[in-house]
Motif scaffolding. Structure first.
Motif, PDB file in Angstrom:
ATOM      1  N   PHE B  98       0.823  -1.206   0.000  1.00  0.00           N
ATOM      2  CA  PHE B  98       0.000   0.000   0.000  1.00  0.00           C
ATOM      3  C   PHE B  98       0.857   1.256   0.000  1.00  0.00           C
ATOM      4  N   ILE B  99       1.924   1.263   0.815  1.00  0.00           N
ATOM      5  CA  ILE B  99       2.724   2.480   0.977  1.00  0.00           C
ATOM      6  C   ILE B  99       3.371   2.856  -0.349  1.00  0.00           C
ATOM      7  N   LEU B 100       3.990   1.878  -1.013  1.00  0.00           N
ATOM      8  CA  LEU B 100       4.691   2.184  -2.269  1.00  0.00           C
ATOM      9  C   LEU B 100       3.700   2.609  -3.353  1.00  0.00           C
ATOM     10  N   SER B 101       2.548   1.905  -3.440  1.00  0.00           N
ATOM     11  CA  SER B 101       1.566   2.264  -4.469  1.00  0.00           C
ATOM     12  C   SER B 101       1.066   3.686  -4.272  1.00  0.00           C
ATOM     13  N   THR B 102       0.694   4.010  -3.023  1.00  0.00           N
ATOM     14  CA  THR B 102       0.165   5.349  -2.752  1.00  0.00           C
ATOM     15  C   THR B 102       1.223   6.399  -2.991  1.00  0.00           C
ATOM     16  N   ALA B 103       2.448   6.127  -2.525  1.00  0.00           N
ATOM     17  CA  ALA B 103       3.513   7.117  -2.688  1.00  0.00           C
ATOM     18  C   ALA B 103       3.830   7.326  -4.159  1.00  0.00           C
ATOM     19  N   ALA B 104       3.830   6.232  -4.929  1.00  0.00           N
ATOM     20  CA  ALA B 104       4.130   6.368  -6.356  1.00  0.00           C
ATOM     21  C   ALA B 104       3.057   7.187  -7.053  1.00  0.00           C
ATOM     22  N   ASP B 105       1.784   6.932  -6.708  1.00  0.00           N
ATOM     23  CA  ASP B 105       0.698   7.699  -7.317  1.00  0.00           C
ATOM     24  C   ASP B 105       0.776   9.160  -6.925  1.00  0.00           C
ATOM     25  N   ALA B 106       1.077   9.405  -5.634  1.00  0.00           N
ATOM     26  CA  ALA B 106       1.096  10.789  -5.161  1.00  0.00           C
ATOM     27  C   ALA B 106       2.284  11.554  -5.731  1.00  0.00           C
ATOM     28  N   LEU B 107       3.419  10.857  -5.892  1.00  0.00           N
ATOM     29  CA  LEU B 107       4.633  11.547  -6.329  1.00  0.00           C
ATOM     30  C   LEU B 107       4.645  11.792  -7.831  1.00  0.00           C
ATOM     31  N   PHE B 108       3.912  10.974  -8.581  1.00  0.00           N
ATOM     32  CA  PHE B 108       4.017  11.026 -10.038  1.00  0.00           C
ATOM     33  C   PHE B 108       3.820  12.424 -10.627  1.00  0.00           C
ATOM     34  N   PRO B 109       2.708  13.140 -10.316  1.00  0.00           N
ATOM     35  CA  PRO B 109       2.551  14.473 -10.923  1.00  0.00           C
ATOM     36  C   PRO B 109       3.628  15.451 -10.494  1.00  0.00           C
ATOM     37  N   PHE B 110       4.053  15.360  -9.216  1.00  0.00           N
ATOM     38  CA  PHE B 110       5.075  16.303  -8.746  1.00  0.00           C
ATOM     39  C   PHE B 110       6.405  16.063  -9.449  1.00  0.00           C
ATOM     40  N   LEU B 111       6.764  14.779  -9.604  1.00  0.00           N
ATOM     41  CA  LEU B 111       8.010  14.458 -10.295  1.00  0.00           C
ATOM     42  C   LEU B 111       7.951  14.927 -11.748  1.00  0.00           C
TER      43      LEU B 111
END
Lengths: 82, 227
Positions: B98-111
């Motif tokens: 869960f942590i990696l999936s959520t973090a990846a989704d959240a970080l994607f637009p910012f990156l």
């Protein structure tokens, strides 16, 4: 400014030794990323922000992700067992 | 102590002595080359990039960058050959937690925004195509870590990489109409977003090429069959 330079050098050295001494490979990869991060701080202090950005992006981001994924892929075969 | 350890120690001592003797010759903070001064003085009027490093990378030493791109391209090609065609027919990998999936989704637009910003402001602020391209590649790679079965569409990365590389070469060739191969077209006000002539376009092509190359490479690594 010289103390910040010294601090980043000490952090780099400590993290580098941590890479050698840590048993957990993921932790060692995190420590290797810390080396790159401290090095990029050092580059900023030495007024090379372009190099610092490259170091942070490649050293911390790319190679960290790549190494972590490799350890994940190796699974049990990648366990470090001296 | 085994002989191999002794040999390694000897090698390290020799390397250290060599490096130390080189370092002893160099004064800290005193660059041995003298090209810096004239470039610092002339580049704002000659090239028009507020970030002088960019004017060196893309204008004064543009050929170096072109060869660097070639090296990266060759390395990616060789790695692609070694890794083989990415067929996902092998074992399917379980999605990450869960942590990696959520973090990846959240970080994607910012990156994505950060990478685009660093590329597009390469002629104004530190950074540029290589750095921003790497961030773009990581932005596309993180969701792939969370969902290993998704994969990266290689047709898209190949297309982006090829057209960006071709655009870089075309702009370099267009310099022949002016001062010569890879010569920049100056233009715009120093420090504006639309300035430094062809350099931002060059950096955009470079960033897209580097990003597509690295993303494609890592995607191939991820989807590679277990040998």
């Amino acid at each position: 400014m010289i103390w910040l330079l010294g601090l980043s050098l000490v952090v780099m050295l400590a993290a580098a030794f941590a890479v050698l001494l840590l048993r957990d490979l993921l932790a060692a990869i995190a420590a290797a990323s810390v080396v790159s991060l401290a090095l990029s701080v050092l580059f900023v202090i030495l007024r090379a922000p372009d190099v610092a950005l490259a170091e942070a992006a490649v050293g911390t981001g790319l190679s960290g992700v790549l190494l972590a994924y490799t350890v994940h892929r190796l699974g049990a075969a990648g366990r470090y067992d001296p | 102590m085994r002989g191999r350890d002794l040999a390694a120690l000897l090698f390290l001592a020799g390397l250290g002595a060599l490096l130390a003797s080189v370092m002893a010759e160099l004064g800290f903070g005193n660059p041995p080359l003298r090209a810096g001064g004239p470039i610092l003085e002339q580049s704002p009027s000659q090239v028009g990039a507020a970030n002088i490093v960019t004017s060196v990378v893309l204008a004064y030493r543009g050929m170096d960058t072109l060869v660097e791109l070639t090296i990266l391209f060759t390395a990616a090609t060789a790695a692609g050959m070694v890794l083989g065609q990415g067929t996902r027919a092998g074992r399917s990998q379980s999605p990450a937690g869960f942590i990696l999936s959520t973090a990846a989704d959240a970080l994607f637009p910012f990156l994505l925004v950060l990478g685009a910003y660093i590329i597009l402001h390469g002629h104004l602020t530190p950074g540029g195509g290589f750095q921003g391209g790497t961030i773009l590649a990581v932005a596309f790679f993180l969701p792939l870590l969370a969902q290993p079965n998704a994969g990266i569409d290689e047709r898209i990365t190949t297309w982006v990489e090829g057209s960006a590389g071709a655009a870089f070469l075309l702009i370099a060739l267009a310099g022949l109409a002016g001062d010569g191969f890879m010569a920049p077209f100056p233009g715009g006000e120093l420090g504006e977003l639309l300035s430094a002539g062809s350099l931002p376009v060059l950096y955009l092509a470079l960033g897209l090429k580097v990003g597509a190359e690295l993303a494609g490479l890592m995607g191939r690594l991820l989807t590679e069959d277990e040998a």
